[in-house]
Motif scaffolding. Sequence first.
Motif, PDB file in Angstrom:
ATOM      1  N   ASN A   1     -10.943 -32.829 -32.409  1.00  0.00           N
ATOM      2  CA  ASN A   1      -9.968 -33.627 -31.675  1.00  0.00           C
ATOM      3  C   ASN A   1      -8.531 -33.346 -32.094  1.00  0.00           C
ATOM      4  OD1 ASN A   1     -11.945 -34.880 -30.187  1.00  0.00           O
ATOM      5  ND2 ASN A   1     -12.144 -36.634 -31.566  1.00  0.00           N
ATOM      6  N   SER A   2      -8.360 -32.776 -33.287  1.00  0.00           N
ATOM      7  CA  SER A   2      -6.995 -32.490 -33.722  1.00  0.00           C
ATOM      8  C   SER A   2      -6.363 -31.358 -32.926  1.00  0.00           C
ATOM      9  CB  SER A   2      -6.987 -32.125 -35.216  1.00  0.00           C
ATOM     10  OG  SER A   2      -7.715 -30.919 -35.430  1.00  0.00           O
ATOM     11  N   SER A   3      -7.189 -30.557 -32.242  1.00  0.00           N
ATOM     12  CA  SER A   3      -6.653 -29.414 -31.501  1.00  0.00           C
ATOM     13  C   SER A   3      -6.592 -29.665 -29.998  1.00  0.00           C
ATOM     14  CB  SER A   3      -7.498 -28.162 -31.778  1.00  0.00           C
ATOM     15  OG  SER A   3      -8.834 -28.361 -31.383  1.00  0.00           O
TER      16      SER A   3
ATOM     17  N   THR B   1      -6.084 -27.494 -23.503  1.00  0.00           N
ATOM     18  CA  THR B   1      -6.843 -27.493 -24.755  1.00  0.00           C
ATOM     19  C   THR B   1      -7.525 -26.143 -24.980  1.00  0.00           C
ATOM     20  OG1 THR B   1      -7.240 -29.870 -24.572  1.00  0.00           O
ATOM     21  CG2 THR B   1      -8.722 -28.631 -25.996  1.00  0.00           C
ATOM     22  N   LEU B   2      -7.937 -25.469 -23.913  1.00  0.00           N
ATOM     23  CA  LEU B   2      -8.571 -24.163 -24.052  1.00  0.00           C
ATOM     24  C   LEU B   2      -7.551 -23.033 -24.173  1.00  0.00           C
ATOM     25  CD1 LEU B   2     -11.459 -24.488 -21.419  1.00  0.00           C
ATOM     26  CD2 LEU B   2     -11.603 -24.742 -23.901  1.00  0.00           C
TER      27      LEU B   2
ATOM     28  N   GLN C   1      -7.807 -18.864 -30.320  1.00  0.00           N
ATOM     29  CA  GLN C   1      -9.095 -18.657 -29.660  1.00  0.00           C
ATOM     30  C   GLN C   1     -10.255 -19.267 -30.447  1.00  0.00           C
ATOM     31  OE1 GLN C   1      -9.067 -14.476 -27.523  1.00  0.00           O
ATOM     32  NE2 GLN C   1      -7.914 -14.319 -29.417  1.00  0.00           N
ATOM     33  N   GLU C   2     -10.174 -19.224 -31.780  1.00  0.00           N
ATOM     34  CA  GLU C   2     -11.234 -19.830 -32.586  1.00  0.00           C
ATOM     35  C   GLU C   2     -11.324 -21.337 -32.348  1.00  0.00           C
ATOM     36  OE1 GLU C   2      -9.968 -16.036 -34.489  1.00  0.00           O
ATOM     37  OE2 GLU C   2      -8.962 -17.771 -33.662  1.00  0.00           O
ATOM     38  N   SER C   3     -10.164 -21.990 -32.203  1.00  0.00           N
ATOM     39  CA  SER C   3     -10.161 -23.437 -31.922  1.00  0.00           C
ATOM     40  C   SER C   3     -10.738 -23.727 -30.545  1.00  0.00           C
ATOM     41  CB  SER C   3      -8.738 -23.990 -32.015  1.00  0.00           C
ATOM     42  OG  SER C   3      -8.214 -23.816 -33.315  1.00  0.00           O
TER      43      SER C   3
ATOM     44  N   LEU D   1     -15.431 -25.760 -27.148  1.00  0.00           N
ATOM     45  CA  LEU D   1     -16.547 -25.590 -26.219  1.00  0.00           C
ATOM     46  C   LEU D   1     -17.893 -25.823 -26.908  1.00  0.00           C
ATOM     47  CD1 LEU D   1     -15.223 -22.430 -24.366  1.00  0.00           C
ATOM     48  CD2 LEU D   1     -15.462 -24.703 -23.391  1.00  0.00           C
ATOM     49  N   PHE D   2     -17.973 -25.526 -28.203  1.00  0.00           N
ATOM     50  CA  PHE D   2     -19.229 -25.737 -28.923  1.00  0.00           C
ATOM     51  C   PHE D   2     -19.451 -27.193 -29.301  1.00  0.00           C
ATOM     52  CE2 PHE D   2     -19.676 -21.174 -30.814  1.00  0.00           C
ATOM     53  CZ  PHE D   2     -20.040 -20.726 -29.557  1.00  0.00           C
TER      54      PHE D   2
END
Length: 842
Positions: free
Chosen positions: A395-397, A413-414, A419-421, A426-427
């Motif tokens: 949620n921080s991202s 958000t995406l 990209q790692e965030s 999505l996971f």
Amino acid sequence: MTILGETQEEEDEILPRKDYESLDYDRCINDPYLEVLETMDNKKGRKYEAVKWMMVFAIGVCTGLVGLFVDFFARLFTQLKFGVVQASVEECSQKGCLALSLLELLGFNLTFVFFASLLVLIEPVAAGSGIPEIKCYLNGVKVPGIVRLRTLLCKVFGVLFSVAGGLFVGKEGPMIHSGAVVGAGLPQFQSISLRKIQFNFPYFRSDRDKRDFVSAGAAAGVAAAFGAPIGGTLFSLEEGSSFWNQGLTWRVLFCSMSATFTLNFFRSGIQFGSWGSFQLPGLLNFGEFKCSDSDKKCHLWTAMDLGFFIAMGVIGGLLGATFNCLNKRLAKYRMRNVHPKPKLVRVLESLLVTLVTTVVVFVASMVLGECRQVTSAAQVGNDSIPLQVTSEDVNSSIKTFFCPNETYNDMATLFFNPQESAILQLFHQDSTFSPVTLALFFVLYFSLACWTYGISVPSGLFVPSLLCGAAFGRLVANVLKSYIGLGHIYSGTFALIGAAAFLGGVVRMTISLTVILIESTNEITYGLPIMITLMVAKWTGDFFNKGIYDIHVGLRGVPLLEWETEVEMDKLRASDIMEPNLTYVYPHTRIQSLVSILRTTVHHAFPVVTENRGNEREFMKGNQLISNNIKFKKSSILTRAGEQRRRSQSMKSYPSSELRNMCDEHVTSEEPGEKEDLLQQMLERRYTPYPNLYPDQSPSEDWTMEERFRPLTFHGLILRSQLVTLLVRGVCYSESQSSASQPRLSYAEMAEDYPRYPDIHDLDLTLLNPRMIVDVTPYMNPAPFTVSPNTHVSQVFNLFRTMGLRHLPVVNAVGEIVGVITRHNLTHEFLQARLRQHYQTL
């Protein structure tokens, strides 16, 4: 199938180039090497093994530190960029100055990518992920400049600028290349970029040792990128290393473990301040997958879900094949229209891709996103289990651009995160993403990632493929939940399977990728669905085209050897694919002849031969046995003259029209009975002095057929580098002396210039008397692997690939060399051409 695959004309456009040199994994057991063996005992052997273990540990630690450096600065630059731009967006959303925010984002991204492109101009080999080149190296092909220190520096700094510049690239692929460079350079204790720094380190001065260390370094790069030491070991095995044994397996695994825990130790300490806690195993951490405690119906996956996973594997294979086909067309376009132009054009292309990507990301985040409800953080446990990604981390991202309280902008958000965030969102994000948002994100990301891979910046493909596939998997989960009513499914599992399906469809890796994903998730129960999905994706994609790395290897014209040949290739024999037009040297050859041979040919090895029994009695024993062999097998023995006549009769002779006409005249004037008489005469003439060449004469284009294809008894192979070393060090004797007076070189002196031996064209040989004679017999390899002319191609291929050979002489039953097989004679394209000729002659 024609759309995703390739037509025959396109396949024939690029053939393997012959200017690529092979690595020599086979040991040269000559006199200097035997002298080293004579001084070797158990104590020295254990010391040598101990030094090997220390070197692989050092390679693992250094690779982990390289990963730490890349991750730290890429994260620092990215946080700086997003921090400034996000503050500007929040301020300008009320004032109406969003164009200023876009300009700020463009300023950051264009600056970072400009630096990355400049680094690639310094060392062009640093572009891309480096995995195709390392795959070639492990397969036995020497790609120029691929494991140099300058390449490593440009790769490391270039990839952190590329990632910070907002391009859809990953840093995991370049980590594999970086680890391989560390593995190649560290045991040498020298670099061409640092010529003044010299260490007297006598170990590992051969292609054999260097290739083993490159295997360990590549595995350490995978282990550092994904926190997957076992997956790294399997990657190094699966992606090209032909020669493998138990000792090498242990060292590679130890190197991978060293890299993983070095990176884990420092990242955990720097980010959490808890040194020694080992909470962050790799650059890409998938987090822990678990259902919410409040949802009793939820399961990570069930047996019924396997059907959906197989379908996703099929779709992932199709999407991967489409990605590869489009990227191949782009790569060919770049080769024709961008690469021939001034280097500045490549920089401009990179800046254009950055400009378009930045504008698309900004506009999509501001305009196309939907406001979704944020779920409560209490739904997911927050205990301190290693590898767990808590809801606070997720949620921080999230981004709340233009959305009211308790909601977030799903597209921003995406797009507006590293990209790692976005992958973690999505996971593990319990809140739903709009199906429209996921579909748009997938299409935009797919298109831009396909366009980006291949521009002149260091760039990986793992993370973009995982993110693209995760969006596809999450979209499938949303459809199944919302429209079909399957409430038991866990969205994170489908996102993971989607990521595996798309990545498998693009790169076509199976064993290593399965283990990498299992180790990254730390969830062994995902083993079966991941493996099934990857297998189905690979089979589906292989129906249309090759994997992305194999495609780029083919575009470079690298003669890569597959794991095995096709079944129908066994219709060919060694005599059908060998090169019979040999350039050879004699055991005692004048310097002017050697210089002429080296300067007029590009061969990297030369057979050492004699022409009659009188000259070869000191080399060959058992004349009576060979004599019996002649009488018993004379009808089936292949000779060089007979082979040339057979080829000319089937229009497979050399391009020279004079040679072909001469061959045809001989063939048409002979009856079948006379052929046998000719063979008998040639074999009997082995016992009479054959018209010999003086040592100062070298093979000439003006020779007649009989001169060119005279019987040659084979005694060994000597490399070009060895001949050059002998000339540089003045190893020779005069006609009035015995060959015993010739100076002797030690093994260390022969290997001193490794891996960059002097070029014969750059040498000043005026001080050498051209009439002096060089005795090459102490330095040649007297017992290389050889095959019979009747050996089937599959046996030749397996021997060549498994033993990591560079040259494979073809020797008949009487000890005559009739041809040589190299890597280029075993490529798929060459074998196909020979097979077509074989069918035409039937």
